[in-house]
Scaffold this active site. Structure first.
Site, PDB file in Angstrom:
ATOM      1  N   CYS A  76     -35.555  -5.748  35.317  1.00 43.49           N
ATOM      2  CA  CYS A  76     -35.763  -7.141  35.739  1.00 43.49           C
ATOM      3  C   CYS A  76     -37.017  -7.225  36.591  1.00 43.49           C
ATOM      4  O   CYS A  76     -37.660  -8.268  36.651  1.00 43.49           O
ATOM      5  CB  CYS A  76     -34.546  -7.662  36.494  1.00 43.49           C
ATOM      6  SG  CYS A  76     -34.008  -6.559  37.793  1.00 43.49           S
ATOM      7  N   GLU A 102     -28.233 -13.150  39.440  1.00 45.41           N
ATOM      8  CA  GLU A 102     -29.354 -12.195  39.438  1.00 45.41           C
ATOM      9  C   GLU A 102     -29.949 -12.239  38.039  1.00 45.41           C
ATOM     10  O   GLU A 102     -29.515 -11.511  37.136  1.00 45.41           O
ATOM     11  CB  GLU A 102     -28.858 -10.781  39.748  1.00 45.41           C
ATOM     12  CG  GLU A 102     -28.306 -10.616  41.146  1.00 45.41           C
ATOM     13  CD  GLU A 102     -29.387 -10.520  42.221  1.00 45.41           C
ATOM     14  OE1 GLU A 102     -30.585 -10.425  41.874  1.00 45.41           O
ATOM     15  OE2 GLU A 102     -29.022 -10.560  43.395  1.00 45.41           O
ATOM     16  N   GLY A 145     -27.172 -17.059  32.882  1.00 46.00           N
ATOM     17  CA  GLY A 145     -26.888 -17.521  34.243  1.00 46.00           C
ATOM     18  C   GLY A 145     -26.646 -19.011  34.291  1.00 46.00           C
ATOM     19  O   GLY A 145     -25.787 -19.489  35.037  1.00 46.00           O
ATOM     20  N   SER A 188     -29.754 -12.634  31.676  1.00 47.67           N
ATOM     21  CA  SER A 188     -30.829 -13.575  31.353  1.00 47.67           C
ATOM     22  C   SER A 188     -30.617 -14.923  32.038  1.00 47.67           C
ATOM     23  O   SER A 188     -29.498 -15.265  32.447  1.00 47.67           O
ATOM     24  CB  SER A 188     -30.862 -13.780  29.844  1.00 47.67           C
ATOM     25  OG  SER A 188     -29.596 -14.262  29.425  1.00 47.67           O
TER      26      SER A 188
HETATM   27  P1  NAD Z   1     -27.740 -11.034  28.837  1.00 47.70           P
HETATM   28  O1  NAD Z   1     -27.915 -12.330  29.538  1.00 47.70           O
HETATM   29  O2  NAD Z   1     -27.836 -11.007  27.378  1.00 47.70           O
HETATM   30  O3  NAD Z   1     -26.300 -10.405  29.205  1.00 47.70           O
HETATM   31  C1  NAD Z   1     -25.938 -10.111  30.544  1.00 47.70           C
HETATM   32  C2  NAD Z   1     -24.430 -10.109  30.660  1.00 47.70           C
HETATM   33  O4  NAD Z   1     -23.962 -11.449  30.510  1.00 47.70           O
HETATM   34  C3  NAD Z   1     -23.711  -9.298  29.574  1.00 47.70           C
HETATM   35  O5  NAD Z   1     -22.605  -8.656  30.137  1.00 47.70           O
HETATM   36  C4  NAD Z   1     -23.286 -10.367  28.583  1.00 47.70           C
HETATM   37  O6  NAD Z   1     -22.200 -10.000  27.795  1.00 47.70           O
HETATM   38  C5  NAD Z   1     -22.932 -11.503  29.528  1.00 47.70           C
HETATM   39  N1  NAD Z   1     -22.962 -12.842  28.941  1.00 47.70           N
HETATM   40  C6  NAD Z   1     -23.782 -13.309  27.967  1.00 47.70           C
HETATM   41  N2  NAD Z   1     -23.508 -14.607  27.723  1.00 47.70           N
HETATM   42  C7  NAD Z   1     -22.498 -14.962  28.548  1.00 47.70           C
HETATM   43  C8  NAD Z   1     -21.774 -16.167  28.764  1.00 47.70           C
HETATM   44  N3  NAD Z   1     -22.018 -17.287  28.079  1.00 47.70           N
HETATM   45  N4  NAD Z   1     -20.798 -16.179  29.709  1.00 47.70           N
HETATM   46  C9  NAD Z   1     -20.540 -15.066  30.438  1.00 47.70           C
HETATM   47  N5  NAD Z   1     -21.186 -13.894  30.257  1.00 47.70           N
HETATM   48  C10 NAD Z   1     -22.161 -13.844  29.332  1.00 47.70           C
HETATM   49  O7  NAD Z   1     -28.796 -10.021  29.502  1.00 47.70           O
HETATM   50  P2  NAD Z   1     -29.149  -8.532  29.058  1.00 47.70           P
HETATM   51  O8  NAD Z   1     -29.969  -8.566  27.816  1.00 47.70           O
HETATM   52  O9  NAD Z   1     -27.953  -7.658  29.115  1.00 47.70           O
HETATM   53  O10 NAD Z   1     -30.089  -8.083  30.272  1.00 47.70           O
HETATM   54  C11 NAD Z   1     -31.438  -8.419  30.406  1.00 47.70           C
HETATM   55  C12 NAD Z   1     -31.634  -9.579  31.344  1.00 47.70           C
HETATM   56  O11 NAD Z   1     -31.015  -9.317  32.596  1.00 47.70           O
HETATM   57  C13 NAD Z   1     -33.092  -9.811  31.667  1.00 47.70           C
HETATM   58  O12 NAD Z   1     -33.336 -11.194  31.700  1.00 47.70           O
HETATM   59  C14 NAD Z   1     -33.255  -9.199  33.047  1.00 47.70           C
HETATM   60  O13 NAD Z   1     -34.339  -9.700  33.782  1.00 47.70           O
HETATM   61  C15 NAD Z   1     -31.942  -9.563  33.657  1.00 47.70           C
HETATM   62  N6  NAD Z   1     -31.608  -8.704  34.787  1.00 47.70           N
HETATM   63  C16 NAD Z   1     -31.718  -9.236  36.036  1.00 47.70           C
HETATM   64  C17 NAD Z   1     -31.455  -8.445  37.136  1.00 47.70           C
HETATM   65  C18 NAD Z   1     -31.595  -8.998  38.520  1.00 47.70           C
HETATM   66  O14 NAD Z   1     -31.102  -8.359  39.441  1.00 47.70           O
HETATM   67  N7  NAD Z   1     -32.230 -10.129  38.725  1.00 47.70           N
HETATM   68  C19 NAD Z   1     -31.051  -7.115  36.970  1.00 47.70           C
HETATM   69  C20 NAD Z   1     -30.936  -6.608  35.675  1.00 47.70           C
HETATM   70  C21 NAD Z   1     -31.230  -7.423  34.586  1.00 47.70           C
END
Ligand code: NAD
Length: 503
Positions: A296, A262, A245, A241
């Site tokens: 995504c 990403e 990021g 998300s």
């Molecule tokens: P999320 O942000 O909840 O988690 C993604 C990853 O980040 C997980 O491994 C999580 O444990 C980790 N994370 C969470 N908080 C963190 C922090 N403070 N520090 C370090 N790591 C942390 O996302 P999600 O629900 O797993 O996935 C959905 C999101 O991912 C959507 O927004 C989607 O658009 C995006 N996404 C983007 C792409 C791309 O290539 N642009 C691809 C796939 C998914």
């Protein structure tokens, strides 16, 4: 326990950390991996403690020093073999992706295929990793750029592509001479453990027992944050998300490390009055409903010329009502569950908000059981606040336009910039969409859905999507360090810019 889980080495309880074929660990909290379709636990996973995390990164750091000295094409052979092993296990791995993440089997097979394709791509790349040679302004000098391995790469991945996103990063990084430390989403740790076992097997067969490819299952607050803060990791690739990021990039920037981000998308399709609706309808259905709207690149917004709006919406409603929703392992199913009840609540909340913001639900949106929903089609007056956010669920917002400039404005008027698409047979519209004043996204497609990218081109997006590029083309450069080299092979000592420093 399903037989395919046993074949993949998944047990009732699984250590979630690994830095070598016989070095599994997981003394941190125990979490359950839950099947989103049934709500039942599949197996448990022991997350890594901070002490274990440290052991893992130390192993990755030590391995980097020897791995980087292996010739690129030899590294590429090992990556090729990882791809071949993934191919042998494709069906089992795809079943695990479906079981743990909830996407339908057909899409899960596509996801594993993507990893197999990435291995082939990266293996070919291993004979390239080329620099450029420039003409030097000085006589008898050679000027060129070369690319060196960078170091251990931290890979943080989202739940929705539990195998493919790892492959975009890890297979390229490994080919580039880096070691890797993977922190998967704690919603899908079993896919990561199964992949790690396959990679371990192949590395061990080639005599690489320790540290080249490591796994650190943990939460964002634990392993994710440790990676972001860790000065031993020069590059952190983070997929997820926008909120995640932002946190990761701030932390990594604080230590002047590098990131590949990403992040979330808010992808739109423009359907012009000249569009071939026989192409547009199936592309929109796949893009909006595929993976239950949890890609995504899922289509979230449909910007349609007012003259074709009614016909298109009627055709979409008909297509939506014919979709089978249910068990993602059943080959007839076209849409499985959302990842968890929280995702369903977020979808319901978005639908409530959009009603308050002038939206009208034209189709679907109902909850069916704990994690299943009907995909929704919602008419909106434009990019109202809830539409400008990414709701990770199958909601398609429809807005009508009169002239093409207005469509482009609506298209670009959101904070995210991942994938975009235009359905049109009008050359002027097509070229305008692809021009500087057209789509502001990292991916711009014509008569093709926003989702379902091939690996050959670089993948990623602009604005709040984070600017990172992964997978194909020259995305490999982010995993290496560039070195500019000047060699004086003559006998004089001329200075650049013609400076005379004679004394
Ligand atoms: P999320 O942000 O909840 O988690 C993604 C990853 O980040 C997980 O491994 C999580 O444990 C980790 N994370 C969470 N908080 C963190 C922090 N403070 N520090 C370090 N790591 C942390 O996302 P999600 O629900 O797993 O996935 C959905 C999101 O991912 C959507 O927004 C989607 O658009 C995006 N996404 C983007 C792409 C791309 O290539 N642009 C691809 C796939 C998914």
């Amino acid at each position: 326990m399903y037989e395919f889980l046993e074949r993949l080495g998944i047990r009732e309880h699984n250590p979630g950390g690994c830095c070598g074929v016989n070095e599994w660990m997981g003394e941190g909290d125990t979490i359950a991996s839950v099947n989103p379709a049934s709500g039942k636990a599949i197996a448990t996973v022991g997350l890594v403690s901070e002490r274990e995390y440290d052991t893992i990164v130390s192993a990755a750091q030590a391995a980097f020093h020897t791995w980087r000295m292996v010739p690129g094409p030899v590294r590429g052979t090992i990556v090729r073999d990882i791809g071949l092993r993934l191919e042998e296990r494709k069906e089992d791995l795809a079943r695990l992706v479906t079981l743990e993440m909830g996407k339908i089997l057909e899409e899960a097979r596509g996801e594993v295929q993507e990893a197999i394709d990435m291995a082939a791509f990266a293996s070919g790349l291993s004979r390239q990793l080329y620099g450029k040679t420039m003409t030097s302004e000085r006589p008898e000098h050679r000027l060129y750029e070369q690319w060196h391995p960078l170091g251990p790469v931290g890979i943080i991945t989202a739940f929705n592509f539990p195998v493919a996103v790892w492959s975009w990063n890890a297979l390229v990084a490994t080919t580039c001479g880096d070691s890797t430390v993977w922190k998967p989403s704690s919603k899908v740790p079993l896919c990561a453990i199964a992949v790690q076992r396959i990679v371990n097997e192949v590395l061990a067969e080639h005599g690489w027992g320790r540290g080249v490819a490591c796994l650190a299952c943990g939460t964002g607050q634990t392993a994710g944050t440790w990676i972001a803060r860790d000065g031993r990791i020069p590059l952190v690739s983070a997929t997820g998300s926008v909120a995640m990021g932002r946190r990761v990039s701030e932390t990594v920037a604080g230590r002047l490390g590098r990131t590949i981000l990403e992040l979330g998308g808010n992808n739109a399709v423009i359907v012009s009055k000249s569009a071939d609706l026989d192409q547009a309808v199936p592309a929109i259905v796949f893009g909006a409903v595929g993976t239950a709207g949890q890609r995504c690149t899922s289509i979230r917004r449909l910007i349609v010329h007012e003259s074709v709006r009614d016909t298109l919406v009627a055709r979409l409603v008909k297509a939506y009502s014919s979709l089978t929703i249910g068990d993602p392992l059943d080959p007839k199913t076209r849409m499985g569950p959302l990842i968890d009840t929280d995702a369903v609540s977020k979808m319901q909340m978005a639908l409530e908000s959009v009603r308050d913001q002038g939206g009208t639900v034209l189709y679907g949106g109902k909850r069916r059981g704990e994690t299943f929903v009907d995909p929704a089609i919602v008419e909106v007056p434009g990019n109202v606040p809830v539409v400008a956010e990414e709701t990770f669920a199958p909601i398609l917002y429809v807005m009508a336009y009169e002239d093409f400039d207005e469509a482009l404005w609506l298209h670009n008027d959101v904070p995210q910039g991942l994938s975009s698409s235009l359905f049109s047979t009008d050359l002027r519209e097509v070229e305008t969409f692809l021009s500087h004043k057209g789509s502001d996204c990292g991916i711009a497609n014509v008569n093709v859905s926003t989702s379902g990218a091939e690996i050959g081109a670089a993948f990623g997006g602009e604005k709040e999507t984070g600017g990172g590029r992964e997978a194909g083309s020259d995305a490999w450069k982010a995993y290496m360090r560039r070195q500019s080299v000047t060699t004086n092979w003559g006998t004089g000592m001329p200075l650049s810019q013609g400076i005379d420093f004679s004394y």
